[in-house]
Design a protein around this motif. Structure first.
Motif, mmCIF file in Angstrom:
data_model
loop_
_atom_site.group_PDB
_atom_site.id
_atom_site.type_symbol
_atom_site.label_atom_id
_atom_site.label_comp_id
_atom_site.label_asym_id
_atom_site.label_seq_id
_atom_site.Cartn_x
_atom_site.Cartn_y
_atom_site.Cartn_z
ATOM 1 N N LYS A 158 3.893 -10.419 6.659
ATOM 2 C CA LYS A 158 5.169 -11.563 5.995
ATOM 3 C C LYS A 158 5.540 -12.875 7.448
ATOM 4 C CE LYS A 158 8.499 -8.867 3.547
ATOM 5 N NZ LYS A 158 9.785 -8.454 3.382
ATOM 6 N N PHE A 159 5.559 -13.313 8.612
ATOM 7 C CA PHE A 159 5.640 -13.678 9.221
ATOM 8 C C PHE A 159 4.309 -14.970 9.254
ATOM 9 C CE2 PHE A 159 4.811 -15.749 13.771
ATOM 10 C CZ PHE A 159 6.015 -16.631 13.884
ATOM 11 N N LEU A 160 3.059 -14.164 8.834
ATOM 12 C CA LEU A 160 1.876 -15.103 8.901
ATOM 13 C C LEU A 160 1.921 -15.579 7.538
ATOM 14 C CD1 LEU A 160 -0.827 -12.447 10.693
ATOM 15 C CD2 LEU A 160 0.178 -14.258 11.982
ATOM 16 N N GLY A 161 2.040 -15.269 6.913
ATOM 17 C CA GLY A 161 1.617 -15.793 5.029
ATOM 18 C C GLY A 161 1.642 -14.850 4.393
ATOM 19 N N THR A 162 1.682 -15.445 2.850
ATOM 20 C CA THR A 162 1.450 -14.737 1.630
ATOM 21 C C THR A 162 -0.139 -13.492 1.725
ATOM 22 O OG1 THR A 162 1.891 -17.128 1.011
ATOM 23 C CG2 THR A 162 3.331 -14.647 0.174
ATOM 24 N N GLN A 163 -1.163 -15.009 2.277
ATOM 25 C CA GLN A 163 -2.007 -14.094 1.795
ATOM 26 C C GLN A 163 -2.181 -13.029 2.895
ATOM 27 O OE1 GLN A 163 -1.932 -16.818 3.978
ATOM 28 N NE2 GLN A 163 -3.946 -17.405 5.301
ATOM 29 N N TYR A 164 -1.227 -12.926 4.175
ATOM 30 C CA TYR A 164 -2.051 -11.397 4.416
ATOM 31 C C TYR A 164 -0.451 -10.452 4.140
ATOM 32 C CZ TYR A 164 -4.066 -14.469 7.617
ATOM 33 O OH TYR A 164 -4.389 -16.006 7.883
ATOM 34 N N SER A 165 0.362 -10.664 3.247
ATOM 35 C CA SER A 165 1.256 -9.930 2.572
ATOM 36 C C SER A 165 1.057 -9.243 1.679
ATOM 37 C CB SER A 165 2.891 -10.056 2.743
ATOM 38 O OG SER A 165 3.120 -11.499 2.146
ATOM 39 N N LYS A 166 0.646 -10.640 0.892
ATOM 40 C CA LYS A 166 0.348 -9.314 -0.375
ATOM 41 C C LYS A 166 -1.291 -8.781 -0.057
ATOM 42 C CE LYS A 166 -3.755 -12.885 -2.105
ATOM 43 N NZ LYS A 166 -3.472 -14.645 -2.225
ATOM 44 N N GLN A 167 -1.722 -8.455 1.188
ATOM 45 C CA GLN A 167 -2.861 -7.797 1.339
ATOM 46 C C GLN A 167 -2.387 -6.650 0.799
ATOM 47 O OE1 GLN A 167 -6.270 -7.849 1.612
ATOM 48 N NE2 GLN A 167 -6.813 -10.044 1.611
ATOM 49 N N LEU A 168 -1.212 -6.353 1.740
ATOM 50 C CA LEU A 168 -0.640 -4.804 2.163
ATOM 51 C C LEU A 168 -0.371 -4.219 0.514
ATOM 52 C CD1 LEU A 168 1.350 -6.146 5.195
ATOM 53 C CD2 LEU A 168 -0.973 -5.054 5.103
ATOM 54 N N LYS A 169 -0.328 -5.362 -0.461
ATOM 55 C CA LYS A 169 0.481 -4.141 -1.380
ATOM 56 C C LYS A 169 -0.473 -3.334 -2.051
ATOM 57 C CE LYS A 169 3.770 -7.108 -2.782
ATOM 58 N NZ LYS A 169 3.722 -8.854 -2.511
ATOM 59 N N LYS A 170 -1.914 -3.781 -1.639
ATOM 60 C CA LYS A 170 -2.527 -2.424 -1.717
ATOM 61 C C LYS A 170 -2.693 -1.506 -0.383
ATOM 62 C CE LYS A 170 -5.999 -6.124 -2.463
ATOM 63 N NZ LYS A 170 -7.075 -6.770 -1.317
ATOM 64 N N LEU A 171 -2.088 -0.132 -1.077
ATOM 65 C CA LEU A 171 -2.045 0.806 -0.180
ATOM 66 C C LEU A 171 -2.865 0.959 0.983
ATOM 67 C CD1 LEU A 171 0.456 2.205 0.419
ATOM 68 C CD2 LEU A 171 0.163 4.514 -1.202
ATOM 69 N N ASP A 172 -3.932 0.813 0.670
ATOM 70 C CA ASP A 172 -5.113 1.599 1.836
ATOM 71 C C ASP A 172 -5.600 0.477 2.904
ATOM 72 O OD1 ASP A 172 -6.134 -0.131 -0.955
ATOM 73 O OD2 ASP A 172 -8.064 0.367 -0.341
ATOM 74 N N VAL A 173 -4.312 -0.660 2.417
ATOM 75 C CA VAL A 173 -5.041 -1.634 3.273
ATOM 76 C C VAL A 173 -3.942 -1.055 4.004
ATOM 77 C CG1 VAL A 173 -4.554 -4.107 4.062
ATOM 78 C CG2 VAL A 173 -5.792 -3.384 2.090
ATOM 79 N N LEU A 174 -2.586 -0.860 4.156
ATOM 80 C CA LEU A 174 -1.349 -1.020 5.156
ATOM 81 C C LEU A 174 -2.015 0.377 5.910
ATOM 82 C CD1 LEU A 174 0.609 -1.042 6.302
ATOM 83 C CD2 LEU A 174 2.199 -0.004 4.364
ATOM 84 N N ASN A 175 -2.157 1.454 4.989
ATOM 85 C CA ASN A 175 -3.006 2.788 5.578
ATOM 86 C C ASN A 175 -4.227 2.996 6.384
ATOM 87 O OD1 ASN A 175 -0.419 3.822 4.513
ATOM 88 N ND2 ASN A 175 -1.913 5.249 2.488
#
Ligand code: A3P
Length: 282
Positions: free
Chosen positions: A181-198
């Motif tokens: 979130k701090f780095l910016g939306t292009q990074y936080s929106k990646q995390l919406k894909k569960l496999d990226v976060l996992n």
């Protein structure tokens, strides 16, 4: 610390630019872990390939110098251990600061210094020897508290994300999300894909990182001490004497009286005093 003197000097002169992202730490506070998390955020959840060196991908400013960093494609991701006053500043750059409690920091720093036999003449050094250097601020990058306090004062600035290693251990997922979130939306929106976060949580887990570290660092034979060693909160309890513990508590309280840094690790100083309760502390 074994960095080329010209690179160190040139690193000090780096002009931070809008869009730069700095990972700032006192040594042994979780820098490498954070580098890997941030790298994976940049890479859509892909881990650092075997053979690549994280310190080339997210280079250490003082080690590589300003020309190397300036030549990185934007947005730049840069590691530094420089104290606050020497860290290149730009109001539109971002700074992730990771703090770690000084008790565990000095233990980790001791093993690091003892293990890097080509950089330090300390292979035979004891924890007691290193503790004296640490508490007197006579180690790489100077005094722990002098490093922490000015960054703590900036912790609420919009371009600073201030986290502790202990928070990262307790809830790594929350820390990854906060970084994104701090780095910016292009990074936080990646995390919406569960496999990226996992994927990030899996590949930056202590187990995975310690298993892979020799493969990542195979080209750096000088680096005998593992950067991923134990990964625990509270290892200080296996190393400190009563006298050492009380001296560090004392120094911590002196700095905390002016700054409240004690709040970063609620209960820590009480725990130390409880463990060494017989010591008559006046
Ligand atoms: P220990 O020596 O206490 O194990 P730095 O990268 O700033 O040098 O910090 C190194 C410390 O971070 C080491 O602490 C290391 O084990 C710990 N560390 C590295 N990767 C980690 C991970 N994935 N999870 C938890 N701790 C990690």
């Amino acid at each position: 610390m074994g960095f080329p003197a010209d690179c160190f000097e040139s690193g000090l002169g780096y002009q931070a630019q809008a869009g730069d992202n700095f990972i700032v730490t006192y040594p042994k506070c979780g820098t490498t872990w954070t580098q890997h998390i941030v790298w994976m955020l940049q890479q859509n959840g892909q881990p650092l390939p075997v053979g690549k060196d994280i310190n080339r991908e997210i280079p250490h400013l003082e080690q590589v110098g300003s020309e190397f960093v300036a030549a990185l494609p934007a947005p730049r991701f840069i590691k530094t251990h420089l104290p606050h006053a020497l860290t290149p500043y730009h109001p539109e750059a971002k700074y992730i600061y990771i703090a770690r409690n000084p008790f565990d920091c000095v233990v980790s720093f001791y093993y690091h210094t003892q293990g890097f036999v080509k950089h330090y003449d300390f292979a035979e050094g004891t924890f007691a020897d290193f503790f004296e250097c640490f508490i007197n601020g006579e180690v790489d990058f100077g005094d722990y508290f002098e490093h922490l306090v000015p960054w703590y004062a900036c912790k609420d600035n919009a371009n600073v994300l201030f986290l502790t290693y202990e928070d990262m251990v307790e809830n790594t997922q929350r820390a990854v999300i906060e970084m994104a979130k701090f780095l910016g939306t292009q990074y936080s929106k990646q995390l919406k894909k569960l496999d990226v976060l996992n994927n990030i949580l899996h590949h930056t887990s202590f187990a995975q990182m310690s298993q892979k570290q020799s493969r990542w660092s195979s080209k750096r034979p000088n680096y005998a001490a593992p950067f991923i060693r134990k990964g625990k909160v509270g290892d200080w309890q296996n190393h400190f004497s009563q006298e050492q513990a009380m001296r560090l508590v004392d120094k911590f309280r002196v700095y905390s009286a002016q700054t409240n840094i004690e709040k970063l690790w609620p209960g820590l100083l009480d725990d130390v005093e409880k463990k060494y309760g017989e010591f008559c502390w006046q």
